[in-house]
Motif scaffolding. Structure first.
Motif, mmCIF file in Angstrom:
data_model
loop_
_atom_site.group_PDB
_atom_site.id
_atom_site.type_symbol
_atom_site.label_atom_id
_atom_site.label_comp_id
_atom_site.label_asym_id
_atom_site.label_seq_id
_atom_site.Cartn_x
_atom_site.Cartn_y
_atom_site.Cartn_z
ATOM 1 N N ARG A 36 0.823 -1.216 0.000
ATOM 2 C CA ARG A 36 0.000 0.000 0.000
ATOM 3 C C ARG A 36 0.858 1.267 0.000
ATOM 4 N NH1 ARG A 36 -4.307 -1.311 -2.125
ATOM 5 N NH2 ARG A 36 -5.466 0.436 -1.196
ATOM 6 N N GLY A 37 2.207 1.101 -0.072
ATOM 7 C CA GLY A 37 3.090 2.261 -0.176
ATOM 8 C C GLY A 37 3.700 2.725 1.124
ATOM 9 N N LYS A 38 3.566 1.929 2.199
ATOM 10 C CA LYS A 38 4.068 2.384 3.505
ATOM 11 C C LYS A 38 5.591 2.549 3.498
ATOM 12 C CE LYS A 38 2.476 -1.035 5.875
ATOM 13 N NZ LYS A 38 2.072 -1.795 4.678
ATOM 14 N N SER A 39 6.300 1.543 2.980
ATOM 15 C CA SER A 39 7.766 1.600 3.017
ATOM 16 C C SER A 39 8.329 2.719 2.151
ATOM 17 C CB SER A 39 8.346 0.254 2.563
ATOM 18 O OG SER A 39 8.035 -0.763 3.496
ATOM 19 N N ALA A 40 7.514 3.223 1.221
ATOM 20 C CA ALA A 40 7.995 4.316 0.372
ATOM 21 C C ALA A 40 8.152 5.611 1.145
ATOM 22 C CB ALA A 40 7.041 4.519 -0.799
ATOM 23 N N ILE A 41 7.512 5.722 2.316
ATOM 24 C CA ILE A 41 7.631 6.951 3.115
ATOM 25 C C ILE A 41 9.096 7.252 3.400
ATOM 26 C CG2 ILE A 41 7.147 7.965 5.370
ATOM 27 C CD1 ILE A 41 4.721 7.938 3.601
ATOM 28 N N LEU A 42 9.830 6.261 3.887
ATOM 29 C CA LEU A 42 11.245 6.458 4.200
ATOM 30 C C LEU A 42 12.037 6.779 2.938
ATOM 31 C CD1 LEU A 42 13.397 4.390 6.653
ATOM 32 C CD2 LEU A 42 14.235 4.779 4.341
ATOM 33 N N PHE A 64 3.233 6.505 -11.766
ATOM 34 C CA PHE A 64 2.111 7.448 -11.684
ATOM 35 C C PHE A 64 2.413 8.693 -10.853
ATOM 36 C CE2 PHE A 64 0.294 3.126 -12.066
ATOM 37 C CZ PHE A 64 -0.211 3.244 -13.341
ATOM 38 N N VAL A 65 3.599 8.753 -10.252
ATOM 39 C CA VAL A 65 3.958 9.942 -9.470
ATOM 40 C C VAL A 65 4.995 10.735 -10.248
ATOM 41 C CG1 VAL A 65 4.928 10.799 -7.310
ATOM 42 C CG2 VAL A 65 3.440 8.785 -7.298
ATOM 43 N N HIS A 66 4.728 12.010 -10.406
ATOM 44 C CA HIS A 66 5.597 12.890 -11.197
ATOM 45 C C HIS A 66 6.609 13.633 -10.331
ATOM 46 C CE1 HIS A 66 6.940 15.444 -14.377
ATOM 47 N NE2 HIS A 66 6.400 16.537 -13.878
ATOM 48 N N VAL A 67 6.200 14.012 -9.123
ATOM 49 C CA VAL A 67 7.059 14.793 -8.228
ATOM 50 C C VAL A 67 6.852 14.307 -6.802
ATOM 51 C CG1 VAL A 67 7.566 17.092 -7.289
ATOM 52 C CG2 VAL A 67 7.025 16.831 -9.710
ATOM 53 N N PHE A 68 7.957 14.220 -6.041
ATOM 54 C CA PHE A 68 7.926 13.901 -4.618
ATOM 55 C C PHE A 68 8.341 15.152 -3.840
ATOM 56 C CE2 PHE A 68 8.934 10.073 -6.972
ATOM 57 C CZ PHE A 68 8.047 9.145 -6.457
ATOM 58 N N ALA A 69 7.708 15.387 -2.691
ATOM 59 C CA ALA A 69 7.998 16.628 -1.960
ATOM 60 C C ALA A 69 7.883 16.420 -0.452
ATOM 61 C CB ALA A 69 7.053 17.742 -2.405
ATOM 62 N N LEU A 70 8.615 17.272 0.292
ATOM 63 C CA LEU A 70 8.571 17.305 1.755
ATOM 64 C C LEU A 70 8.283 18.729 2.202
ATOM 65 C CD1 LEU A 70 11.760 15.292 2.860
ATOM 66 C CD2 LEU A 70 9.419 14.447 2.684
ATOM 67 N N THR A 71 7.562 18.847 3.309
ATOM 68 C CA THR A 71 7.419 20.122 3.997
ATOM 69 C C THR A 71 8.143 19.995 5.332
ATOM 70 O OG1 THR A 71 5.283 20.561 2.950
ATOM 71 C CG2 THR A 71 5.825 21.832 4.919
ATOM 72 N N LEU A 72 9.176 20.806 5.523
ATOM 73 C CA LEU A 72 10.020 20.749 6.714
ATOM 74 C C LEU A 72 9.777 21.984 7.561
ATOM 75 C CD1 LEU A 72 13.340 19.735 4.893
ATOM 76 C CD2 LEU A 72 11.561 18.209 5.780
ATOM 77 N N ALA A 638 -4.386 4.181 0.240
ATOM 78 C CA ALA A 638 -2.981 3.858 -0.020
ATOM 79 C C ALA A 638 -2.229 5.170 -0.211
ATOM 80 C CB ALA A 638 -2.835 2.976 -1.259
ATOM 81 N N LEU A 639 -0.920 5.057 -0.332
ATOM 82 C CA LEU A 639 -0.134 6.273 -0.537
ATOM 83 C C LEU A 639 -0.500 6.929 -1.865
ATOM 84 C CD1 LEU A 639 2.145 8.209 0.218
ATOM 85 C CD2 LEU A 639 3.769 6.589 -0.790
ATOM 86 N N VAL A 640 -0.584 6.139 -2.937
ATOM 87 C CA VAL A 640 -0.963 6.658 -4.254
ATOM 88 C C VAL A 640 -2.459 6.446 -4.441
ATOM 89 C CG1 VAL A 640 -0.590 6.492 -6.735
ATOM 90 C CG2 VAL A 640 1.327 6.130 -5.165
#
Length: 651
Positions: A36-42, A64-72, A638-640
């Motif tokens: 379900r995408g849990k391990s992709a978090i790390l 299916f994901v074009h960009v990954f981002a974080l808010t710090l 799921a994550l996606v």
């Protein structure tokens, strides 16, 4: 102060945003079914914080994901970091979007993202946001180089992947990758606060000075045989007298070293040699040797000429290729006349397109002149190519002839040396030639050392500077400070080992900064973590070590990102009946693990954040209140988002 993670965001090609929020200063749990995408978090956190590779797995994320981002977030500051997924078969991307935002601002729209910041610059910005001084440089063991600490080094202590969190052989994240153990050994004392950056610089300088002093001593030792105290010159002088190359010295005289060297140099000077053979005869061996020397000189000169000609040809071809390419592009765009058409020579014609001009201008005249000159230069350079190639071929043919001549010379020399019946006079001449050669070799070697070796003797200067640095560093010993700090960290680890009821919990535990593992000392000897047995022990000591280090980082205000991500700690010896809140035998042990994590967070007063992705779903505190999302097949979460994949399939 350093940062924690406020949210993870994903963008698809249409610009839709999927955001997973987290609470800072808290325990955050995402639980759900496999795939379900849990391990992709790390992996997403690692990727957005500047990893060199694209380590994100799973078809849903990669397709299916074009960009990954974080808010710090750090205090009142907020930093948004976005990194696009690699296109095609690329291993990674080298540009990021980094934006400072007002605290609480949502992720920007996809159209507002500007991926223009190079990866190395982004790492520097993130490192500064973490609180790392950009001027700090730390020495690495058995290396002359120094490395600056960065946000990437902080990840050693912030991430625990699924195959690391209970690994008996690895304690830190990515510890088994090339160069990482050396970097870990250099960074651990710094992040613990046991390194004074100025002292580190002086220690590195001391190491370099000691190495330079060793090289200086070796240089003088190598030159020693050629100093006046050497007996080599006197021995060669005696051999030269015996071979008849020098007159004997007066009986009872003792020549100085300079006089001996002067006499030896006279032997090698061009002068009439004593006639040791009958008049009119010639020494064929000497003639062959002289011929060989001349052939070698000619051979070396020919090779140099060939090299120079080939270099000229390469440079000409490269320049002419660029000119032709530019000419072709302009012709393709219609900005130059076709090859078949001449440049207009009427003053009222355009030099580019050939159209009629009402008023001929100076610009048109200049353009016509430049185009004429460009075509002439291209023609001249093109015509020069056969001449250069012909010259190269001629020189290479000469080189082949020289090789054959050298081979014939070698054969003649060998035949002459083997077949000639030497007379006593021949023996004397040969002995003189041998001594002459040895003297020449000795003088040439001495001259080479004299020219390149010695110069100023810096040994006293280096010794004095080393003594000064050693005296400066004698006041405080970094190793003592590190040992003291590690002792305090070890006490925290032991307290958590007792709370987790781990084996060896009552034996002295210590974190070994060289072996990069945990060791329990007992009357039976040291027991490394790999020898402690059971997955629950490995997991427990990983968690105890990471929590204790982050406690220390917080107390020392260390520039390590203040979060810890754990991937499925329940995998280590906990049965599946904990997944839906079951009360198997492992339930109490797993719940105790989360209580220990929560106690550490409470102790640090919101200065620490833990993110856990889990299969388990315990209906008890503190687990229940820490669950942020449940990604299960039953609820379609799921994550996606599922419709992202449905839309792409429909297209």
């Amino acid at each position: 102060m350093t940062f924690q993670i406020s949210a993870i965001s994903l963008y698809n090609m249409k610009g839709e945003i999927r955001t997973v929020p987290f609470r800072t200063g808290s325990l955050n749990i995402i639980t759900g079914d496999p795939r379900r995408g849990k391990s992709a978090i790390l992996a997403i956190v690692d990727y957005c914080l500047g990893s060199d590779g694209f380590v994100i797995r799973g078809a849903a994320l990669r397709d299916f994901v074009h960009v990954f981002a974080l808010t710090l977030v750090k205090g009142e500051e907020q930093l948004f970091v976005a990194r696009p997924a690699p296109a095609g078969k690329a291993a990674s991307t080298t540009t990021l979007c980094v934006k400072f935002q007002v605290q609480g601002a949502p992720p920007p729209a996809l159209t507002e993202l500007d991926f223009s910041m190079p990866l190395d610059i982004a790492k520097r910005v993130l490192s500064k946001f973490t609180g790392i001084d950009p001027a700090v440089r730390l020495p690495v063991a058995r290396s002359v180089r120094q490395i600056p600490p960065s946000v990437r080094h902080g990840m050693f202590f912030c991430l625990q992947e699924q195959n690391e969190v209970a690994n008996q052989d690895l304690l830190f994240h990515a510890q088994n990758q090339e160069f990482h153990p050396a970097a870990l050994r250099a960074m651990l004392p710094y992040f613990l606060g046991a390194v004074d950056p100025e002292r580190a610089q002086r220690e590195h300088q001391l190491k370099l000075l000691r190495r330079e002093l060793t090289r200086e001593q070796e240089r003088h030792d190598e030159a020693r045989p050629f100093q006046p105290a050497s007996g080599t010159a006197a021995a060669l002088f005696a051999e030269a007298i015996e071979a008849g190359l020098l007159d004997p010295a007066p009986v009872g005289s003792l020549l100085a070293q300079d006089e001996i060297l002067h006499s030896l140099r006279r032997v090698t000077e061009p002068q009439p040699v004593r006639d040791l053979q009958p008049a009119g005869s010639e020494d064929p061996l000497s003639m062959l040797n002289e011929e060989r020397r001349e052939l070698r000189d000619t051979y070396a000169q020919t090779r140099m000429r060939i090299s120079n000609l080939k270099s000229i040809a390469r440079e000409k071809d490269a320049f002419l290729g660029q000119v032709h390419a530019q000419h072709a592009r302009l012709a393709t765009l219609g900005l130059l006349p076709q090859a078949s058409s001449a440049i207009p020579d009427q003053p009222t014609q355009c030099p580019v397109c050939g159209s009629h001009l009402e008023d001929a201008t100076e610009t048109a005249r200049l353009m016509r002149r430049d185009l004429d000159r460009l075509n002439a230069e291209m023609t001249t350079m093109g015509e020069a190519t056969p001449d250069i190639n012909a010259r190269i071929a001629q020189e290479e043919e000469s080189l082949t002839d020289l090789r054959n001549a050298l081979a014939r010379n070698q054969e003649q020399t060998e035949v002459f040396s083997a077949g000639q019946r030497l007379t006593a006079q021949d023996d004397a001449q040969r002995q003189a030639a041998v001594v002459h050669g040895r003297i020449s070799l000795f003088l040439d070697t001495m001259a080479r050392h004299t020219q390149t070796a010695l110069g100023p003797d810096r040994r006293d200067e280096l010794t004095t500077r080393i003594a000064e640095l050693e005296e400066e560093l004698a006041g405080t010993v970094q190793q003592d400070v590190l040992s003291s700090y590690l002792s305090l960290v070890n006490q925290k680890i032991q307290a958590k080992a007792i709370a987790l009821q781990l084996e060896h919990r009552y034996e002295p535990l210590r974190l070994d900064p060289q072996a990069l593992t945990l060791i329990a000392d007992s009357p039976r000897g040291p027991t490394k973590m790999a020898q402690m047995g059971s997955g629950q022990n490995y997991l427990g000591y990983h968690i105890a070590t990471m929590l204790s280090l982050h406690e220390w980082f917080s107390e020392m205000h260390s520039p390590v990102p203040r979060f810890l991500i754990l991937d499925q700690p329940s995998q280590a010896g906990f049965p599946d009946d904990t997944r839906d809140g079951g009360f198997g035998a492992a339930h109490a042990t797993l719940l105790n693990l989360y209580k220990t994590i929560q106690n550490t967070i409470d102790t640090l007063n919101s200065d620490f954040q833990v993110i856990v992705v889990e299969h388990a779903d315990l209906d008890a505190e503190p687990f229940r209140s820490a669950v942020r999302e449940r990604w299960r097949l039953a609820n379609g979460q799921a994550l996606v988002p599922e419709h992202w994949m449905t839309d792409r399939v429909a297209e």
